[in-house]
Design a protein around this motif. Structure first.
Motif, short mmCIF file in Angstrom:
data_model
loop_
_atom_site.label_atom_id
_atom_site.label_comp_id
_atom_site.label_asym_id
_atom_site.label_seq_id
_atom_site.Cartn_x
_atom_site.Cartn_y
_atom_site.Cartn_z
N ASP A 40 0.80 -1.22 0.00
CA ASP A 40 0.00 0.00 0.00
C ASP A 40 0.84 1.27 0.00
O ASP A 40 0.30 2.37 0.17
N VAL A 41 2.14 1.15 -0.18
CA VAL A 41 2.99 2.34 -0.21
C VAL A 41 2.52 3.26 -1.34
O VAL A 41 2.16 2.81 -2.42
N PRO A 42 2.45 4.58 -1.10
CA PRO A 42 1.97 5.51 -2.14
C PRO A 42 2.83 5.45 -3.40
O PRO A 42 4.06 5.37 -3.34
N LEU A 43 2.18 5.51 -4.55
CA LEU A 43 2.89 5.44 -5.81
C LEU A 43 3.81 6.63 -6.02
O LEU A 43 4.85 6.51 -6.68
N ASP A 44 3.43 7.80 -5.46
CA ASP A 44 4.31 8.96 -5.63
C ASP A 44 5.62 8.77 -4.87
O ASP A 44 6.67 9.28 -5.27
N GLU A 45 5.58 7.99 -3.77
CA GLU A 45 6.81 7.68 -3.05
C GLU A 45 7.70 6.74 -3.88
O GLU A 45 8.93 6.87 -3.89
N ILE A 46 7.06 5.81 -4.58
CA ILE A 46 7.81 4.92 -5.46
C ILE A 46 8.44 5.72 -6.59
O ILE A 46 9.61 5.53 -6.94
N ALA A 47 7.68 6.65 -7.16
CA ALA A 47 8.21 7.50 -8.23
C ALA A 47 9.41 8.31 -7.74
O ALA A 47 10.42 8.43 -8.44
N ARG A 48 9.30 8.83 -6.52
CA ARG A 48 10.39 9.64 -5.97
C ARG A 48 11.66 8.80 -5.81
O ARG A 48 12.75 9.23 -6.17
N ARG A 49 11.51 7.58 -5.27
CA ARG A 49 12.69 6.73 -5.11
C ARG A 49 13.28 6.32 -6.46
O ARG A 49 14.49 6.20 -6.60
N ALA A 50 12.42 6.10 -7.44
CA ALA A 50 12.89 5.70 -8.76
C ALA A 50 13.50 6.86 -9.53
O ALA A 50 14.18 6.64 -10.54
N GLY A 51 13.26 8.09 -9.06
CA GLY A 51 13.80 9.26 -9.75
C GLY A 51 13.05 9.61 -11.02
O GLY A 51 13.63 10.15 -11.96
N VAL A 57 5.30 6.75 -14.02
CA VAL A 57 4.81 5.54 -13.37
C VAL A 57 3.50 5.09 -13.99
O VAL A 57 3.34 3.92 -14.36
N TYR A 58 2.55 6.02 -14.14
CA TYR A 58 1.23 5.64 -14.66
C TYR A 58 1.29 5.32 -16.15
O TYR A 58 0.44 4.58 -16.65
N ARG A 59 2.26 5.86 -16.86
CA ARG A 59 2.40 5.53 -18.28
C ARG A 59 2.83 4.08 -18.44
O ARG A 59 2.44 3.39 -19.39
N ASN A 60 3.63 3.58 -17.50
CA ASN A 60 4.09 2.19 -17.55
C ASN A 60 3.13 1.23 -16.88
O ASN A 60 3.01 0.07 -17.30
N PHE A 61 2.48 1.69 -15.80
CA PHE A 61 1.60 0.82 -15.02
C PHE A 61 0.31 1.58 -14.73
O PHE A 61 0.31 2.50 -13.90
N PRO A 62 -0.79 1.22 -15.41
CA PRO A 62 -2.03 1.99 -15.28
C PRO A 62 -2.64 1.99 -13.89
O PRO A 62 -3.42 2.89 -13.55
N ASP A 63 -2.32 0.97 -13.08
CA ASP A 63 -2.86 0.93 -11.72
C ASP A 63 -1.90 0.17 -10.81
O ASP A 63 -0.90 -0.41 -11.27
N ARG A 64 -2.20 0.17 -9.52
CA ARG A 64 -1.32 -0.48 -8.54
C ARG A 64 -1.21 -1.98 -8.80
O ARG A 64 -0.14 -2.57 -8.65
N ASP A 65 -2.32 -2.61 -9.17
CA ASP A 65 -2.29 -4.05 -9.42
C ASP A 65 -1.26 -4.41 -10.49
O ASP A 65 -0.53 -5.40 -10.37
N ALA A 66 -1.21 -3.61 -11.55
CA ALA A 66 -0.28 -3.89 -12.64
C ALA A 66 1.17 -3.77 -12.16
O ALA A 66 2.02 -4.58 -12.54
N LEU A 67 1.44 -2.80 -11.31
CA LEU A 67 2.80 -2.62 -10.80
C LEU A 67 3.17 -3.76 -9.84
O LEU A 67 4.26 -4.33 -9.93
N VAL A 68 2.26 -4.11 -8.93
CA VAL A 68 2.54 -5.21 -8.00
C VAL A 68 2.77 -6.50 -8.76
O VAL A 68 3.70 -7.27 -8.46
#
Length: 215
Positions: A40-51, A57-68
């Motif tokens: 459940d970590v926020p996606l914007d936090e993932i984006a920040r760590r990924a730089g 993030v959303y262009r590559n993964f339309p939702d959290r399920d796709a990323l997980v």
């Protein structure tokens, strides 16, 4: 009568190298944060760590399920690659099994397994393909050690994967990073117990990997 030419088929453009790097950075950052904080970590936090930006993030993964799902599949794929390396070794079969187990533990499968049952469809084709590949390869690695007379015959793939998951999961109430110090020590104790000849008879029967699905 004029000849007609068949319409040319346009190939889909290949992703740019920088786009592929961004996707890999997102998956790597997501894996780290899922292990540390859960799915459940926020996606914007993932984006920040990924730089990268949120839009990337959303262009590559339309939702959290796709990323997980991508994170879990990537971990399974790396685990399968470790098993393939073990099978490619021509030396001691049990030593190859040991190296595979320690590598699999480093992938932190234990932290990602709960996501498979609680976050998205367990039967997604990508997930099933990755899972079946891992199961088949691990069975081959264990089978080779059994044929060599080095691995006790009364253990199954499920037995191995349960223990790898449990021992690489920090005890409740402890800090993840502190628990990591002991993972490989305890895994080696377990591996020593797998050696043939067995020192004792195991209760029950070997656990098959299919029995773990849906748990």
């Amino acid at each position: 009568m004029t000849a007609t030419t068949a319409p040319s088929v346009r190939k889909a453009p290949r992703p740019r190298a920088d786009a592929l790097r961004n996707r890999e950075r997102i998956v790597t950052a997501a894996r780290e944060m899922f292990v540390e904080h859960g799915p459940d970590v926020p996606l914007d936090e993932i984006a920040r760590r990924a730089g990268v930006g949120n839009a990337t993030v959303y262009r590559n993964f339309p939702d959290r399920d796709a990323l997980v799902r991508e994170v879990v599949c990537s971990v399974m794929d790396r685990t399968a690659e470790a098993a393939e390396l073990a099978l490619a070794e021509t030396g001691d079969a049990f030593a190859a099994l040991e190296r595979f187990v320690h590598t699999a533990a480093d992938e932190r499968i234990s932290a990602l397994c709960p996501m498979v049952s609680s976050t998205f469809d367990q039967h997604h084709p990508d997930l099933e393909a990755s899972r079946e590949r891992v199961e088949q390869l691990v069975e081959e690695v264990m089978g080779r050690a059994k044929v060599a007379g080095q691995l006790r015959p009364d253990v199954g793939v499920g037995d191995l994967m349960i223990v790898v998951a449990q021992l690489s999961r920090p005890p409740a109430g402890t800090d993840c990073m502190r628990g990591d110090r002991f993972v490989h020590r305890h895994l080696q104790l377990f591996l020593d117990g797998l050696r043939a000849p067995a020192r004792s008879a195991l209760p029950g029967r070997a656990v098959e990997i299919r029995e773990l699905r849906g748990c």
